[in-house]
Write a protein that holds these residues in place. Structure first.
Motif, PDB file in Angstrom:
ATOM      1  N   MET A 114      -3.407   6.733 -18.562  1.00 22.18           N
ATOM      2  CA  MET A 114      -4.355   6.965 -17.484  1.00 22.18           C
ATOM      3  C   MET A 114      -3.628   6.755 -16.158  1.00 22.18           C
ATOM      4  SD  MET A 114      -7.712   4.577 -16.943  1.00 22.18           S
ATOM      5  CE  MET A 114      -7.100   3.117 -17.727  1.00 22.18           C
ATOM      6  N   GLY A 115      -3.757   7.741 -15.269  1.00 25.83           N
ATOM      7  CA  GLY A 115      -3.029   7.679 -14.010  1.00 25.83           C
ATOM      8  C   GLY A 115      -3.704   6.756 -13.009  1.00 25.83           C
ATOM      9  N   VAL A 116      -2.906   6.299 -12.040  1.00 26.81           N
ATOM     10  CA  VAL A 116      -3.427   5.446 -10.976  1.00 26.81           C
ATOM     11  C   VAL A 116      -3.517   6.283  -9.714  1.00 26.81           C
ATOM     12  CG1 VAL A 116      -3.022   3.372  -9.620  1.00 26.81           C
ATOM     13  CG2 VAL A 116      -2.353   3.426 -12.034  1.00 26.81           C
ATOM     14  N   SER A 117      -4.677   6.240  -9.032  1.00 31.28           N
ATOM     15  CA  SER A 117      -4.848   7.050  -7.833  1.00 31.28           C
ATOM     16  C   SER A 117      -3.909   6.557  -6.735  1.00 31.28           C
ATOM     17  CB  SER A 117      -6.294   6.974  -7.346  1.00 31.28           C
ATOM     18  OG  SER A 117      -6.529   5.743  -6.700  1.00 31.28           O
ATOM     19  N   PRO A 118      -3.465   7.485  -5.852  1.00 29.32           N
ATOM     20  CA  PRO A 118      -2.588   7.063  -4.746  1.00 29.32           C
ATOM     21  C   PRO A 118      -3.215   5.992  -3.875  1.00 29.32           C
ATOM     22  CG  PRO A 118      -2.653   9.470  -4.943  1.00 29.32           C
ATOM     23  CD  PRO A 118      -3.702   8.932  -5.868  1.00 29.32           C
ATOM     24  N   THR A 119      -4.555   6.050  -3.714  1.00 28.99           N
ATOM     25  CA  THR A 119      -5.225   5.063  -2.855  1.00 28.99           C
ATOM     26  C   THR A 119      -5.111   3.661  -3.435  1.00 28.99           C
ATOM     27  OG1 THR A 119      -6.814   6.735  -2.122  1.00 28.99           O
ATOM     28  CG2 THR A 119      -7.415   4.443  -1.779  1.00 28.99           C
ATOM     29  N   ILE A 120      -5.446   3.506  -4.724  1.00 33.81           N
ATOM     30  CA  ILE A 120      -5.375   2.177  -5.318  1.00 33.81           C
ATOM     31  C   ILE A 120      -3.929   1.720  -5.452  1.00 33.81           C
ATOM     32  CG2 ILE A 120      -5.456   3.026  -7.697  1.00 33.81           C
ATOM     33  CD1 ILE A 120      -6.920  -0.269  -6.328  1.00 33.81           C
ATOM     34  N   GLU A 121      -3.021   2.662  -5.698  1.00 32.91           N
ATOM     35  CA  GLU A 121      -1.600   2.313  -5.792  1.00 32.91           C
ATOM     36  C   GLU A 121      -1.107   1.730  -4.470  1.00 32.91           C
ATOM     37  OE1 GLU A 121       1.373   5.497  -6.512  1.00 32.91           O
ATOM     38  OE2 GLU A 121       1.663   4.444  -8.415  1.00 32.91           O
ATOM     39  N   GLN A 122      -1.488   2.372  -3.345  1.00 32.29           N
ATOM     40  CA  GLN A 122      -1.089   1.875  -2.026  1.00 32.29           C
ATOM     41  C   GLN A 122      -1.763   0.537  -1.724  1.00 32.29           C
ATOM     42  OE1 GLN A 122       1.125   3.630   0.607  1.00 32.29           O
ATOM     43  NE2 GLN A 122       1.165   1.409   0.642  1.00 32.29           N
ATOM     44  N   ALA A 123      -3.044   0.411  -2.126  1.00 32.61           N
ATOM     45  CA  ALA A 123      -3.753  -0.853  -1.909  1.00 32.61           C
ATOM     46  C   ALA A 123      -3.050  -1.991  -2.635  1.00 32.61           C
ATOM     47  CB  ALA A 123      -5.202  -0.728  -2.396  1.00 32.61           C
ATOM     48  N   TYR A 161     -12.749  -1.613 -13.390  1.00 36.11           N
ATOM     49  CA  TYR A 161     -12.498  -3.059 -13.515  1.00 36.11           C
ATOM     50  C   TYR A 161     -11.379  -3.527 -12.593  1.00 36.11           C
ATOM     51  CZ  TYR A 161     -10.562  -7.385 -15.309  1.00 36.11           C
ATOM     52  OH  TYR A 161     -10.051  -8.649 -15.392  1.00 36.11           O
ATOM     53  N   ASP A 162     -10.243  -2.836 -12.615  1.00 33.21           N
ATOM     54  CA  ASP A 162      -9.085  -3.289 -11.843  1.00 33.21           C
ATOM     55  C   ASP A 162      -9.379  -3.310 -10.347  1.00 33.21           C
ATOM     56  OD1 ASP A 162      -7.352  -3.792 -13.982  1.00 33.21           O
ATOM     57  OD2 ASP A 162      -6.802  -1.683 -14.123  1.00 33.21           O
ATOM     58  N   ILE A 163     -10.039  -2.267  -9.850  1.00 37.21           N
ATOM     59  CA  ILE A 163     -10.349  -2.238  -8.412  1.00 37.21           C
ATOM     60  C   ILE A 163     -11.275  -3.394  -8.050  1.00 37.21           C
ATOM     61  CG2 ILE A 163     -11.399  -0.897  -6.549  1.00 37.21           C
ATOM     62  CD1 ILE A 163     -10.657   1.641  -8.134  1.00 37.21           C
ATOM     63  N   LEU A 164     -12.341  -3.571  -8.834  1.00 36.85           N
ATOM     64  CA  LEU A 164     -13.282  -4.661  -8.558  1.00 36.85           C
ATOM     65  C   LEU A 164     -12.594  -6.022  -8.593  1.00 36.85           C
ATOM     66  CD1 LEU A 164     -16.249  -3.309 -10.697  1.00 36.85           C
ATOM     67  CD2 LEU A 164     -16.388  -3.789  -8.251  1.00 36.85           C
ATOM     68  N   HIS A 165     -11.758  -6.233  -9.615  1.00 36.61           N
ATOM     69  CA  HIS A 165     -11.110  -7.526  -9.773  1.00 36.61           C
ATOM     70  C   HIS A 165     -10.098  -7.785  -8.655  1.00 36.61           C
ATOM     71  CE1 HIS A 165      -8.359 -10.344 -12.277  1.00 36.61           C
ATOM     72  NE2 HIS A 165      -9.164 -11.031 -11.482  1.00 36.61           N
ATOM     73  N   PHE A 166      -9.192  -6.833  -8.427  1.00 36.84           N
ATOM     74  CA  PHE A 166      -8.152  -7.051  -7.424  1.00 36.84           C
ATOM     75  C   PHE A 166      -8.733  -7.135  -6.014  1.00 36.84           C
ATOM     76  CE2 PHE A 166      -5.180  -4.915 -10.609  1.00 36.84           C
ATOM     77  CZ  PHE A 166      -4.672  -6.128 -11.034  1.00 36.84           C
ATOM     78  N   PHE A 167      -9.768  -6.333  -5.749  1.00 37.99           N
ATOM     79  CA  PHE A 167     -10.413  -6.414  -4.438  1.00 37.99           C
ATOM     80  C   PHE A 167     -11.098  -7.780  -4.288  1.00 37.99           C
ATOM     81  CE2 PHE A 167     -13.665  -4.179  -1.434  1.00 37.99           C
ATOM     82  CZ  PHE A 167     -13.049  -4.746  -0.336  1.00 37.99           C
ATOM     83  N   LEU A 212     -17.826  -9.182  -6.283  1.00 34.78           N
ATOM     84  CA  LEU A 212     -16.929  -8.167  -6.834  1.00 34.78           C
ATOM     85  C   LEU A 212     -16.426  -8.560  -8.221  1.00 34.78           C
ATOM     86  CD1 LEU A 212     -14.958  -7.467  -3.554  1.00 34.78           C
ATOM     87  CD2 LEU A 212     -16.253  -5.737  -4.812  1.00 34.78           C
ATOM     88  N   ILE A 213     -16.001  -9.808  -8.366  1.00 31.24           N
ATOM     89  CA  ILE A 213     -15.430 -10.230  -9.651  1.00 31.24           C
ATOM     90  C   ILE A 213     -16.520 -10.298 -10.722  1.00 31.24           C
ATOM     91  CG2 ILE A 213     -14.127 -12.037 -10.838  1.00 31.24           C
ATOM     92  CD1 ILE A 213     -12.880 -12.725  -8.072  1.00 31.24           C
ATOM     93  N   SER A 214     -17.738 -10.662 -10.325  1.00 33.54           N
ATOM     94  CA  SER A 214     -18.850 -10.650 -11.288  1.00 33.54           C
ATOM     95  C   SER A 214     -19.082  -9.240 -11.827  1.00 33.54           C
ATOM     96  CB  SER A 214     -20.123 -11.178 -10.635  1.00 33.54           C
ATOM     97  OG  SER A 214     -19.999 -12.550 -10.323  1.00 33.54           O
ATOM     98  N   LYS A 215     -19.000  -8.245 -10.947  1.00 32.68           N
ATOM     99  CA  LYS A 215     -19.157  -6.853 -11.390  1.00 32.68           C
ATOM    100  C   LYS A 215     -18.022  -6.444 -12.324  1.00 32.68           C
ATOM    101  CE  LYS A 215     -21.793  -5.308  -7.365  1.00 32.68           C
ATOM    102  NZ  LYS A 215     -21.778  -4.500  -6.125  1.00 32.68           N
ATOM    103  N   ALA A 216     -16.806  -6.921 -12.030  1.00 32.25           N
ATOM    104  CA  ALA A 216     -15.678  -6.631 -12.919  1.00 32.25           C
ATOM    105  C   ALA A 216     -15.930  -7.210 -14.302  1.00 32.25           C
ATOM    106  CB  ALA A 216     -14.385  -7.190 -12.326  1.00 32.25           C
ATOM    107  N   LEU A 217     -16.492  -8.413 -14.350  1.00 29.08           N
ATOM    108  CA  LEU A 217     -16.736  -9.071 -15.639  1.00 29.08           C
ATOM    109  C   LEU A 217     -17.860  -8.411 -16.428  1.00 29.08           C
ATOM    110  CD1 LEU A 217     -16.174 -12.773 -14.613  1.00 29.08           C
ATOM    111  CD2 LEU A 217     -14.957 -11.537 -16.420  1.00 29.08           C
ATOM    112  N   GLU A 218     -18.742  -7.696 -15.745  1.00 29.00           N
ATOM    113  CA  GLU A 218     -19.738  -6.916 -16.484  1.00 29.00           C
ATOM    114  C   GLU A 218     -19.051  -5.849 -17.335  1.00 29.00           C
ATOM    115  OE1 GLU A 218     -22.464  -5.312 -13.671  1.00 29.00           O
ATOM    116  OE2 GLU A 218     -23.173  -7.272 -12.983  1.00 29.00           O
ATOM    117  N   LEU A 219     -17.894  -5.388 -16.855  1.00 26.89           N
ATOM    118  CA  LEU A 219     -17.151  -4.352 -17.576  1.00 26.89           C
ATOM    119  C   LEU A 219     -16.231  -4.947 -18.631  1.00 26.89           C
ATOM    120  CD1 LEU A 219     -16.241  -2.271 -14.398  1.00 26.89           C
ATOM    121  CD2 LEU A 219     -17.997  -1.718 -16.087  1.00 26.89           C
TER     122      LEU A 219
END
Length: 314
Positions: free
Chosen positions: A1-10, A37-43, A59-66
């Motif tokens: 699964m590829g990583v979007s340029p936006t999240i990669e730069q973030a 999950y990764d965006i929610l957790h890292f953010f 944000l992390i609570s939403k990540a944990l729902e996943l």
């Protein structure tokens, strides 16, 4: 699964410590992929590093729902809950993480902060387990500072900074402990070093403002708190300290509005109720001031109704 340029730069900015540049990229990535999950957790981790524990927890609570069994996220959520003084919830999440992975360093650290009487033993174990003990030493210092053992706390922060001299959080925490001991020159030097490394670090700006208040320089303190409020407008502690600076400058109506904003954000903050009492007393609204003092004491029995500016210049 590829990583979007936006999240990669973030992620790249985040890893480089360029938090203010990473944040809008995370927000854009989250707009496009709100259940990643990764965006929610890292953010969430980034917001915790910026001092916004409330948004971090959300944000992390939403990540944990996943991913309900993701130990890193559970541990980071416990850290956010600790920052919000929700110790019982934080402890429950620490135990949840440790039930999944018994030697998780982050969970051990956070359990130590949530449960003081077992904390130092937990840190000894953590320091032995950690591949790099910087965070363990920093958090051990936090525990000692909460227990009022500021000299020992400074030793722990010094240990963290000997390993990583650019660790902004340890610099800020050490300066706060030095401030409590009245070592203002050292505290200010550490705070300025932290802000040179991370000009948008809310905790360092807040600490600078508190130091300037201690040094009876309320105009400069207000500027530091204003900057912190611009970066983190919902931080109840910063809003309260801004009101304290306005109160010290005799700008009581503005101070009252500021403290009402702080209490709208965090109604159970004893220091905010205490500050509200001081401001109302200056405005000759003594019955309301008494109510605020009583509320402060109900939340924190150590609260005193003595106004630190009474008899002073203001």
């Amino acid at each position: 699964m590829g990583v979007s340029p936006t999240i990669e730069q973030a992620l790249q900015f985040h890893q480089q410590g360029r938090l203010s540049e990473a944040e809008p990229l995370y927000r854009e990535a989250l707009r496009v992929s709100p259940r990643d999950y990764d965006i929610l957790h890292f953010f969430g981790v980034l917001k915790l590093q910026q001092g916004d524990a409330a948004e971090a927890a959300g944000l992390i609570s939403k990540a944990l729902e996943l991913r309900p069994t993701a130990v890193d996220a559970i541990s980071n959520l416990s850290a956010a809950l600790l920052a919000l003084n929700r110790h019982e919830e934080a402890l429950a999440h620490c135990e949840r993480a440790l039930a999944i992975q018994g030697d998780d360093v982050g969970a051990l650290l956070n359990r130590g902060l949530a449960r003081y009487d077992e904390a130092l033993a937990a840190y000894d174990r953590t320091l032995a387990l950690a591949p790099s003990p910087v965070e363990a030493l920093n958090n051990r210092g936090n525990l000692l500072a909460r227990l009022g053992r500021n000299e020992e706390a400074i030793e722990s922060y010094n240990g963290a900074l000997a390993i990583d001299p650019r660790h902004v959080t340890a610099l800020t925490n050490r300066s706060n402990a030095q401030r409590k001991l009245g070592r203002y020159d050292e505290a200010m030097a550490g705070t300025e070093r932290a802000l040179a490394l991370a000009p948008d670090h809310v905790a360092a700006l807040n600490n600078r403002g508190n130091l300037l208040l201690d040094l009876h320089r309320p105009e400069e303190a207000l500027a530091a708190f204003e900057r912190a409020c611009t970066l983190q407008p919902s931080d109840a502690n910063v809003l309260t300290n801004r009101a304290v600076a306005l109160h010290a400058l005799g700008r009581y109506e503005e101070a009252l509005q500021g403290i009402e904003n702080a209490l709208a954000t965090e109604p159970r903050l004893a220091h905010a109720h205490l500050t509200r009492g001081h401001i109302l007393a200056k405005l000759d609204r003594h019955d309301e001031a008494t109510e605020s003092y009583e509320r402060a004491r109900s939340l924190d029995p150590k609260s005193s109704s003595v106004d630190p500016t009474a008899g002073g210049g203001g």
